[in-house]
Design a protein around this motif. Structure first.
Motif, PDB file in Angstrom:
ATOM      1  N   TRP A  39      -8.351   0.044   5.721  1.00 28.70           N
ATOM      2  CA  TRP A  39      -6.961   0.039   5.269  1.00 28.70           C
ATOM      3  C   TRP A  39      -6.598   1.272   4.465  1.00 28.70           C
ATOM      4  CZ3 TRP A  39      -4.586  -3.241   8.081  1.00 28.70           C
ATOM      5  CH2 TRP A  39      -5.256  -4.389   8.512  1.00 28.70           C
ATOM      6  N   VAL A  40      -7.553   2.164   4.202  1.00 25.48           N
ATOM      7  CA  VAL A  40      -7.252   3.362   3.416  1.00 25.48           C
ATOM      8  C   VAL A  40      -6.184   4.219   4.081  1.00 25.48           C
ATOM      9  CG1 VAL A  40      -9.004   4.938   4.327  1.00 25.48           C
ATOM     10  CG2 VAL A  40      -8.332   5.104   1.939  1.00 25.48           C
ATOM     11  N   SER A  41      -6.005   4.126   5.376  1.00 23.58           N
ATOM     12  CA  SER A  41      -4.989   4.940   6.055  1.00 23.58           C
ATOM     13  C   SER A  41      -3.574   4.547   5.642  1.00 23.58           C
ATOM     14  CB  SER A  41      -5.128   4.814   7.575  1.00 23.58           C
ATOM     15  OG  SER A  41      -4.799   3.508   7.994  1.00 23.58           O
ATOM     16  N   MET A  42      -3.395   3.376   5.067  1.00 18.60           N
ATOM     17  CA  MET A  42      -2.069   2.950   4.619  1.00 18.60           C
ATOM     18  C   MET A  42      -1.599   3.725   3.399  1.00 18.60           C
ATOM     19  SD  MET A  42      -2.428  -1.152   5.010  1.00 18.60           S
ATOM     20  CE  MET A  42      -1.001  -1.411   3.993  1.00 18.60           C
ATOM     21  N   TYR A  43      -2.516   4.303   2.651  1.00 22.03           N
ATOM     22  CA  TYR A  43      -2.170   5.007   1.422  1.00 22.03           C
ATOM     23  C   TYR A  43      -1.788   6.436   1.736  1.00 22.03           C
ATOM     24  CZ  TYR A  43      -4.324   1.010  -0.791  1.00 22.03           C
ATOM     25  OH  TYR A  43      -4.635  -0.256  -1.182  1.00 22.03           O
ATOM     26  N   VAL A  44      -0.500   6.675   1.891  1.00 23.61           N
ATOM     27  CA  VAL A  44      -0.017   8.018   2.197  1.00 23.61           C
ATOM     28  C   VAL A  44       0.663   8.600   0.964  1.00 23.61           C
ATOM     29  CG1 VAL A  44       0.268   7.593   4.661  1.00 23.61           C
ATOM     30  CG2 VAL A  44       2.186   7.194   3.121  1.00 23.61           C
ATOM     31  N   LEU A  45       0.712   9.905   0.913  1.00 18.67           N
ATOM     32  CA  LEU A  45       1.401  10.612  -0.159  1.00 18.67           C
ATOM     33  C   LEU A  45       2.727  11.107   0.399  1.00 18.67           C
ATOM     34  CD1 LEU A  45       1.508  11.996  -2.939  1.00 18.67           C
ATOM     35  CD2 LEU A  45       0.322  13.928  -1.883  1.00 18.67           C
ATOM     36  N   VAL A  46       3.820  10.667  -0.175  1.00 13.33           N
ATOM     37  CA  VAL A  46       5.152  11.063   0.284  1.00 13.33           C
ATOM     38  C   VAL A  46       5.538  12.357  -0.424  1.00 13.33           C
ATOM     39  CG1 VAL A  46       7.575  10.394   0.425  1.00 13.33           C
ATOM     40  CG2 VAL A  46       5.786   8.656   0.661  1.00 13.33           C
ATOM     41  N   LEU A  47       5.767  13.398   0.362  1.00 13.75           N
ATOM     42  CA  LEU A  47       6.147  14.693  -0.206  1.00 13.75           C
ATOM     43  C   LEU A  47       7.655  14.824  -0.361  1.00 13.75           C
ATOM     44  CD1 LEU A  47       3.722  17.063   1.724  1.00 13.75           C
ATOM     45  CD2 LEU A  47       3.430  16.038  -0.541  1.00 13.75           C
ATOM     46  N   ASP A  48       8.383  14.301   0.594  1.00 14.83           N
ATOM     47  CA  ASP A  48       9.842  14.274   0.543  1.00 14.83           C
ATOM     48  C   ASP A  48      10.294  13.191   1.516  1.00 14.83           C
ATOM     49  OD1 ASP A  48      10.231  15.395   3.216  1.00 14.83           O
ATOM     50  OD2 ASP A  48       9.855  17.370   2.365  1.00 14.83           O
ATOM     51  N   PRO A  49      11.583  12.929   1.640  1.00 12.08           N
ATOM     52  CA  PRO A  49      12.022  11.819   2.491  1.00 12.08           C
ATOM     53  C   PRO A  49      11.573  11.878   3.949  1.00 12.08           C
ATOM     54  CG  PRO A  49      13.813  12.489   1.067  1.00 12.08           C
ATOM     55  CD  PRO A  49      12.706  13.505   0.891  1.00 12.08           C
ATOM     56  N   GLY A  50      11.130  13.032   4.426  1.00  8.26           N
ATOM     57  CA  GLY A  50      10.731  13.126   5.826  1.00  8.26           C
ATOM     58  C   GLY A  50       9.311  13.586   6.059  1.00  8.26           C
ATOM     59  N   MET A  79       8.309   7.283  14.014  1.00  2.00           N
ATOM     60  CA  MET A  79       9.427   6.890  13.149  1.00  2.00           C
ATOM     61  C   MET A  79      10.207   8.108  12.638  1.00  2.00           C
ATOM     62  SD  MET A  79       7.505   3.890  11.018  1.00  2.00           S
ATOM     63  CE  MET A  79       8.904   3.467   9.998  1.00  2.00           C
ATOM     64  N   GLY A  80       9.749   9.315  13.013  1.00  2.00           N
ATOM     65  CA  GLY A  80      10.485  10.514  12.658  1.00  2.00           C
ATOM     66  C   GLY A  80       9.946  11.295  11.472  1.00  2.00           C
ATOM     67  N   PHE A  81       8.809  10.874  10.928  1.00  2.00           N
ATOM     68  CA  PHE A  81       8.225  11.602   9.805  1.00  2.00           C
ATOM     69  C   PHE A  81       7.408  12.790  10.292  1.00  2.00           C
ATOM     70  CE2 PHE A  81       8.855   7.382   8.042  1.00  2.00           C
ATOM     71  CZ  PHE A  81       9.341   7.663   6.777  1.00  2.00           C
ATOM     72  N   GLU A  82       7.397  13.852   9.491  1.00  2.00           N
ATOM     73  CA  GLU A  82       6.432  14.919   9.707  1.00  2.00           C
ATOM     74  C   GLU A  82       5.169  14.461   8.983  1.00  2.00           C
ATOM     75  OE1 GLU A  82       5.485  19.542   8.599  1.00  2.00           O
ATOM     76  OE2 GLU A  82       7.494  18.769   8.232  1.00  2.00           O
ATOM     77  N   VAL A  83       4.063  14.396   9.693  1.00  2.00           N
ATOM     78  CA  VAL A  83       2.824  13.878   9.120  1.00  2.00           C
ATOM     79  C   VAL A  83       1.810  15.011   8.983  1.00  2.00           C
ATOM     80  CG1 VAL A  83       0.977  12.190   9.374  1.00  2.00           C
ATOM     81  CG2 VAL A  83       3.263  11.653  10.212  1.00  2.00           C
ATOM     82  N   VAL A  84       1.304  15.181   7.771  1.00  2.00           N
ATOM     83  CA  VAL A  84       0.320  16.210   7.483  1.00  2.00           C
ATOM     84  C   VAL A  84      -1.036  15.516   7.309  1.00  2.00           C
ATOM     85  CG1 VAL A  84      -0.371  18.053   5.906  1.00  2.00           C
ATOM     86  CG2 VAL A  84       2.074  17.568   6.295  1.00  2.00           C
ATOM     87  N   PRO A  85      -1.969  15.702   8.265  1.00  2.00           N
ATOM     88  CA  PRO A  85      -3.274  15.054   8.139  1.00  2.00           C
ATOM     89  C   PRO A  85      -4.139  15.770   7.100  1.00  2.00           C
ATOM     90  CG  PRO A  85      -3.181  16.336  10.161  1.00  2.00           C
ATOM     91  CD  PRO A  85      -1.825  16.427   9.526  1.00  2.00           C
ATOM     92  N   VAL A  86      -4.795  14.993   6.243  1.00  2.00           N
ATOM     93  CA  VAL A  86      -5.658  15.535   5.196  1.00  2.00           C
ATOM     94  C   VAL A  86      -7.023  14.849   5.294  1.00  2.00           C
ATOM     95  CG1 VAL A  86      -5.973  15.795   2.704  1.00  2.00           C
ATOM     96  CG2 VAL A  86      -3.674  15.921   3.692  1.00  2.00           C
ATOM     97  N   PRO A  87      -8.115  15.616   5.444  1.00  2.00           N
ATOM     98  CA  PRO A  87      -9.447  14.999   5.483  1.00  2.00           C
ATOM     99  C   PRO A  87      -9.825  14.503   4.089  1.00  2.00           C
ATOM    100  CG  PRO A  87      -9.642  17.385   5.588  1.00  2.00           C
ATOM    101  CD  PRO A  87      -8.180  17.064   5.602  1.00  2.00           C
ATOM    102  N   PHE A  88      -9.730  13.202   3.876  1.00  2.00           N
ATOM    103  CA  PHE A  88      -9.905  12.637   2.540  1.00  2.00           C
ATOM    104  C   PHE A  88     -10.818  11.412   2.544  1.00  2.00           C
ATOM    105  CE2 PHE A  88      -8.171  11.132  -1.586  1.00  2.00           C
ATOM    106  CZ  PHE A  88      -8.187  12.338  -2.257  1.00  2.00           C
ATOM    107  N   TRP A  89     -11.440  11.114   3.672  1.00  2.00           N
ATOM    108  CA  TRP A  89     -12.211   9.885   3.821  1.00  2.00           C
ATOM    109  C   TRP A  89     -13.378   9.783   2.842  1.00  2.00           C
ATOM    110  CZ3 TRP A  89     -11.292   5.321   5.448  1.00  2.00           C
ATOM    111  CH2 TRP A  89     -12.332   4.427   5.608  1.00  2.00           C
TER     112      TRP A  89
END
Length: 76
Positions: A4-15, A33-43
């Motif tokens: 479930w760790v993938s549910m924890y996202v960091l919102v940078l701005d509304p998009g 859903m229209g978001f720009e998603v920035v993948p971060v290796p954080f596992w």
């Protein structure tokens, strides 16, 4: 925590959000859903208890400084 760790996202701005790079299903859903998603290796941080959002600090907060834990004792 586990998968479930993938549910924890960091919102940078509304998009724009940053998410754990291995959470591909979550990132694909946010992308649809229209978001720009920035993948971060954080596992490798997950065993310490939280995900990307929880490991960041507020850079700027509006309003009044408020103690969120007024009944705590000691330093922590």
């Amino acid at each position: 925590m586990g998968r479930w760790v993938s549910m924890y996202v960091l919102v940078l701005d509304p998009g724009t959000v940053c998410g754990e790079a291995s959470g591909t299903a979550q990132m694909e859903q946010l992308d649809r859903m229209g978001f720009e998603v920035v993948p971060v290796p954080f596992w490798d941080v997950a065993p310490f208890g939280d995900g990307l959002r929880c490991a960041t600090l507020d850079v700027h907060r509006e309003g009044v400084l408020e103690d969120c834990f007024p009944k705590r004792s000691g330093r922590f």
